[in-house]
Design an enzyme around this catalytic site. Structure first.
Site, PDB file in Angstrom:
ATOM      1  N   THR A  98     -82.421  -8.332  46.278  1.00 12.80           N
ATOM      2  CA  THR A  98     -81.756  -9.240  45.347  1.00 12.80           C
ATOM      3  C   THR A  98     -82.727  -9.941  44.412  1.00 12.80           C
ATOM      4  O   THR A  98     -82.417 -10.173  43.234  1.00 12.80           O
ATOM      5  CB  THR A  98     -80.961 -10.302  46.139  1.00 12.80           C
ATOM      6  OG1 THR A  98     -79.982  -9.638  46.942  1.00 12.80           O
ATOM      7  CG2 THR A  98     -80.258 -11.275  45.220  1.00 12.80           C
TER       8      THR A  98
ATOM      9  N   SER B  35     -82.306  -3.338  51.023  1.00 13.95           N
ATOM     10  CA  SER B  35     -83.023  -3.305  52.299  1.00 13.95           C
ATOM     11  C   SER B  35     -82.215  -2.663  53.422  1.00 13.95           C
ATOM     12  O   SER B  35     -82.772  -2.276  54.450  1.00 13.95           O
ATOM     13  CB  SER B  35     -83.466  -4.712  52.710  1.00 13.95           C
ATOM     14  OG  SER B  35     -82.386  -5.492  53.161  1.00 13.95           O
TER      15      SER B  35
END
Length: 347
Positions: free
Chosen positions: A19, A64
């Site tokens: 992010t 991730s």
């Protein structure tokens, strides 16, 4: 407070994805990846450090959730290749699996004497209320911090929301709050306020500086199995009998307890007899496994299950993968699981 001399520091930022690496484009309003070779333009505050900051961007940038041991190896090899050219490293990573990556990296680096700081954000760095800028800026400052010519935090760490944690002691606790991570069983290594206050008594400093060794062998023939009331015998047995399975992290109740039903203990004994290593960790956020304290864990102890003590699940599964990757006999794997390798466990 420790005064540090870090004016000439060289820092390598490694952007893996997540992010933090997004900015909002003014023309369309959409989020797009930051050009990390222009990071000082996106985060001009970094210019005030007067550091030598370089960046490496992984292509493609990964959410991730898609990180695998191959990515852990890629991060480790990137740091190893650049180790002598930089004073510290900042790894930008998505939050969902950051604690796994931090734990895995800690095992890979032996004789580490420079900081490897993992950070990220809950909001993209290009949004107005982002936590990403502070996380990045302070991570860079910590990575550069030295005293008497030596790094102040020569460990693999996670920095988030004004706190620095030992990487293999962290877990992600919140998907919405800026305080996404915590470390219940080990204190913070530093707290950032008006000053960054380093808690040197909790930081590991190598007694004898050895040559850096990077070991990237992992074995993914493992599984995490969480106990719950009413767990099905056939399901439990089928997992323990999986073809090729070498290791299990068993998430148990409280201080390491399981139901005392005979079938469950027999399944565990059978798996251990087949050279499957079983590591017992608690489902609780804090505390530790103390096998034999109650009758419900005594049978596991007698069967040969290894106590995970106060390991986090993330540190446990990556440690198991790492030790199995060294192709050690099961008894040696069990021995090292109980040993403190990188500050991940309280002996």
């Amino acid at each position: 407070m420790i005064k540090t001399n870090q004016e000439k520091a060289s820092i390598l930022i490694i952007y893996t994805g997540g992010t933090i690496g997004m900015v909002q484009r003014p023309t369309s309003g959409t989020l797009a990846p930051v050009k990390f070779d222009q990071i000082k333009e996106e985060v001009p505050e970094l210019n005030k450090f007067n550091y030598n900051i370089k960046t490496i961007t992984f292509t493609p940038a990964l959410d991730s959730s898609n990180v695998t041991p191959a990515i852990w190896v890629k991060i480790a090899r990137t740091i190893e290749k650049n180790y002598n050219q930089f004073d510290g490293f900042v790894v930008l990573h998505g939050t969902d699996t950051m604690a796994y990556t931090a734990s895995a990296l800690s095992y890979m680096f032996e004789n580490l004497d420079k900081p490897i700081i993992l950070t990220g954000s809950q909001l993209p760095i290009g949004t107005l209320r982002t936590d990403g800028k502070e996380n990045l800026i302070t991570s860079v400052e910590i990575a550069a911090a030295k005293e008497n010519g030596k790094s102040l935090v020569p460990e693999v760490c996670v920095y988030f929301d004004f706190k620095l944690y030992r990487g293999n002691r962290t877990v992600k606790r919140d998907a919405d709050q800026f305080s996404a991570f915590h470390s219940v069983n080990y204190p913070e290594l530093a707290v950032a306020g008006v000053d960054i206050r380093y808690r040197k008594e909790f930081i590991h400093y190598p007694e004898n500086k050895g040559i850096l060794k990077v070991n990237t062998n992992f074995d993914d023939h493992v599984v995490i199995l969480k106990m719950f009331p009413g767990i099905n015998q056939k399901v439990f047995n089928s997992i323990l009998c999986l073809s090729g399975l070498k290791g299990i992290v068993l998430e148990t109740f409280g201080a390491g307890n399981v139901p005392t039903t005979r079938w469950l203990i027999n399944c565990v004994k059978k798996a251990i007899k087949n050279n499957i290593v079983i590591l017992n960790v608690t489902q609780c956020q804090g505390g530790r496994v103390s096998m034999g304290q109650y009758e419900t864990s005594l049978e596991l102890l007698k069967a040969g299950v290894v106590s995970g003590k106060d390991l986090t699940t993330e540190a446990a599964i990556t440690k198991l993968m790492f030790l199995l990757g060294q192709e050690l006999p099961p008894e040696q794997v069990k021995f090292y699981l109980n040993k403190n390798l990188r500050g991940e466990i309280s002996e």
